[in-house]
Write a protein that holds these residues in place. Structure first.
Motif, mmCIF file in Angstrom:
data_model
loop_
_atom_site.group_PDB
_atom_site.id
_atom_site.type_symbol
_atom_site.label_atom_id
_atom_site.label_comp_id
_atom_site.label_asym_id
_atom_site.label_seq_id
_atom_site.Cartn_x
_atom_site.Cartn_y
_atom_site.Cartn_z
ATOM 1 N N PRO A 1 31.350 26.786 36.282
ATOM 2 C CA PRO A 1 31.948 28.041 35.833
ATOM 3 C C PRO A 1 31.214 29.274 36.349
ATOM 4 C CG PRO A 1 31.855 26.486 34.025
ATOM 5 C CD PRO A 1 31.079 25.877 35.159
ATOM 6 N N LEU A 2 29.886 29.206 36.408
ATOM 7 C CA LEU A 2 29.129 30.340 36.948
ATOM 8 C C LEU A 2 29.532 30.608 38.394
ATOM 9 C CD1 LEU A 2 26.871 32.456 36.975
ATOM 10 C CD2 LEU A 2 25.274 30.606 37.518
ATOM 11 N N ARG A 3 29.629 29.534 39.196
ATOM 12 C CA ARG A 3 30.013 29.721 40.597
ATOM 13 C C ARG A 3 31.428 30.299 40.713
ATOM 14 N NH1 ARG A 3 26.950 24.757 41.273
ATOM 15 N NH2 ARG A 3 28.845 23.503 41.006
ATOM 16 N N MET A 4 32.328 29.851 39.838
ATOM 17 C CA MET A 4 33.685 30.391 39.870
ATOM 18 C C MET A 4 33.686 31.879 39.530
ATOM 19 S SD MET A 4 35.766 28.046 40.894
ATOM 20 C CE MET A 4 37.103 29.219 40.711
ATOM 21 N N VAL A 5 32.924 32.257 38.521
ATOM 22 C CA VAL A 5 32.846 33.670 38.146
ATOM 23 C C VAL A 5 32.272 34.496 39.291
ATOM 24 C CG1 VAL A 5 31.678 35.318 36.625
ATOM 25 C CG2 VAL A 5 32.724 33.256 35.666
ATOM 26 N N GLN A 6 31.201 34.005 39.906
ATOM 27 C CA GLN A 6 30.603 34.742 41.022
ATOM 28 C C GLN A 6 31.590 34.906 42.170
ATOM 29 O OE1 GLN A 6 27.131 32.202 41.500
ATOM 30 N NE2 GLN A 6 25.785 33.817 40.707
ATOM 31 N N ALA A 7 32.489 33.942 42.340
ATOM 32 C CA ALA A 7 33.460 34.021 43.430
ATOM 33 C C ALA A 7 34.538 35.067 43.173
ATOM 34 C CB ALA A 7 34.106 32.646 43.647
ATOM 35 N N VAL A 8 34.986 35.218 41.912
ATOM 36 C CA VAL A 8 36.067 36.165 41.635
ATOM 37 C C VAL A 8 35.562 37.577 41.352
ATOM 38 C CG1 VAL A 8 37.555 34.334 40.744
ATOM 39 C CG2 VAL A 8 36.168 35.669 39.129
ATOM 40 N N LEU A 9 34.277 37.725 41.047
ATOM 41 C CA LEU A 9 33.763 39.037 40.633
ATOM 42 C C LEU A 9 33.923 40.141 41.683
ATOM 43 C CD1 LEU A 9 30.536 38.621 38.474
ATOM 44 C CD2 LEU A 9 32.765 39.532 37.830
#
Length: 320
Positions: A121-129
């Motif tokens: 989830p952290l990686r997904m958030v970093q990708a969309v931010l």
């Protein structure tokens, strides 16, 4: 997105080939969202797409393994290629449930749970931010668990990962509001998603399945998964910061906040009532196999009727 319609928005839901993720995707598509679903099992995704046909919003699917660090970039590329837009709404839902006493668990269980339910989830958030910050708009929904607030026994890999996810989600909520990005932390109690057949069991696998599947099937203990999905999507629409689902989960959160020592003592008593590891502890037994150890017409089979119906309805594995 706060207080606005989701029609015409683009959503990405992880772990959405089955269970709660599939139901959330359906709710979003019903509201006119363009929805990308994803999962590791191509056949399960095909079945999910058939189930989601005919909705107002377009639904597409792509296979991915969120344990792969390159998965977020590939997922966002798939969204842009299919819908011609960046992600407006990210729902981090993918997870794994491992049930059993800590003495029957292995370090790899904790690592796997943390990687899938905290780091992915952290990686997904970093990708969309970057895109969301540039637009000063966007919504992120983190599907944690009551196990991310209350340390439920015999679920420790899951609990440890969900505690991390809850902290991450609440921290993101505090930091990202200044950029117009809304973060919703969802803390569900037990739901009738049918996920007991997708869980993994350790120790005395048949006995662990019996208590877990029963609790996840009884109406007074668990919540209908469709109703849960609707409430989660409404929370995303309104920009709600936290959503606790089921009366029992709300009561547990309140009790733990007011009297944490007493709550932990009660959890300790609960742990004593659960099965021990046994003389020859099992490990990683699929729920579909553990379910098959209980005969048709037996007490566990009868008590888990609603859970088995949910498994069939929500594209979960069936008993071996």
């Amino acid at each position: 997105m706060r207080g606005t319609s989701l029609a015409g928005r683009t959503a990405l839901v992880t772990g959405s080939s089955r269970g709660l993720g599939l139901l959330i995707a359906g709710e979003l598509a019903d509201r006119g969202c363009s929805v990308m679903i994803c999962g590791r099992d191509e056949l399960a995704l095909e079945r999910a797409l058939r189930q989601l046909r005919g909705r107002p919003g377009e639904v597409a699917a792509t296979t991915c393994d969120l344990m792969d660090a390159e998965a977020p970039a590939r997922l966002l590329a798939a969204v842009r290629e299919r819908f011609g837009a960046d992600v407006d709404l990210l729902v981090n839902n993918a997870g794994v449930i491992q049930v059993g006493p800590v003495s029957a668990m292995q370090e790899q269980d904790f690592r796997r749970a943390h990687e899938l339910m905290a780091m992915a989830p952290l990686r997904m958030v970093q990708a969309v931010l970057p895109s969301m910050r540039a637009r000063r708009a966007g919504s992120i929904v983190m599907i944690s668990s009551i196990g991310g607030r209350i340390p439920a026994p015999h679920l420790l890999p899951y609990v440890a990962a969900k505690f991390a996810l809850t902290g991450l989600s609440e921290g993101l909520c505090a930091e990202l509001g200044q950029y117009g990005i809304r973060v919703t932390t969802v803390l569900p109690g037990l739901m009738r998603t049918g996920s007991q057949t997708a869980a993994e069991f350790a120790g005395q696998a048949g006995r662990e399945y019996a208590w877990f599947a029963t609790a996840a099937s009884l109406p007074l203990v668990s919540m209908d998964a469709r109703r849960a999905a609707r409430r989660i999507v409404r929370a995303a629409e309104s920009g709600r910061r936290e959503l606790v689902l089921t009366p029992l989960a709300k009561a547990a959160v309140l009790a733990h906040g007011v009297a944490p020592a007493t709550t932990n003592r009660l959890l300790g008593l609960t742990a004593r009532l659960l099965p021990g590891a046994g003389s020859a502890p099992e490990h990683g037994v699929p729920g579909s196999l553990a379910a098959s150890r209980h005969p048709r017409g037996g007490p566990v089979h009868r008590l888990t009727t609603l859970g088995r119906r949910a498994s069939r309805a929500h594209n979960e594995p069936t008993a071996s």
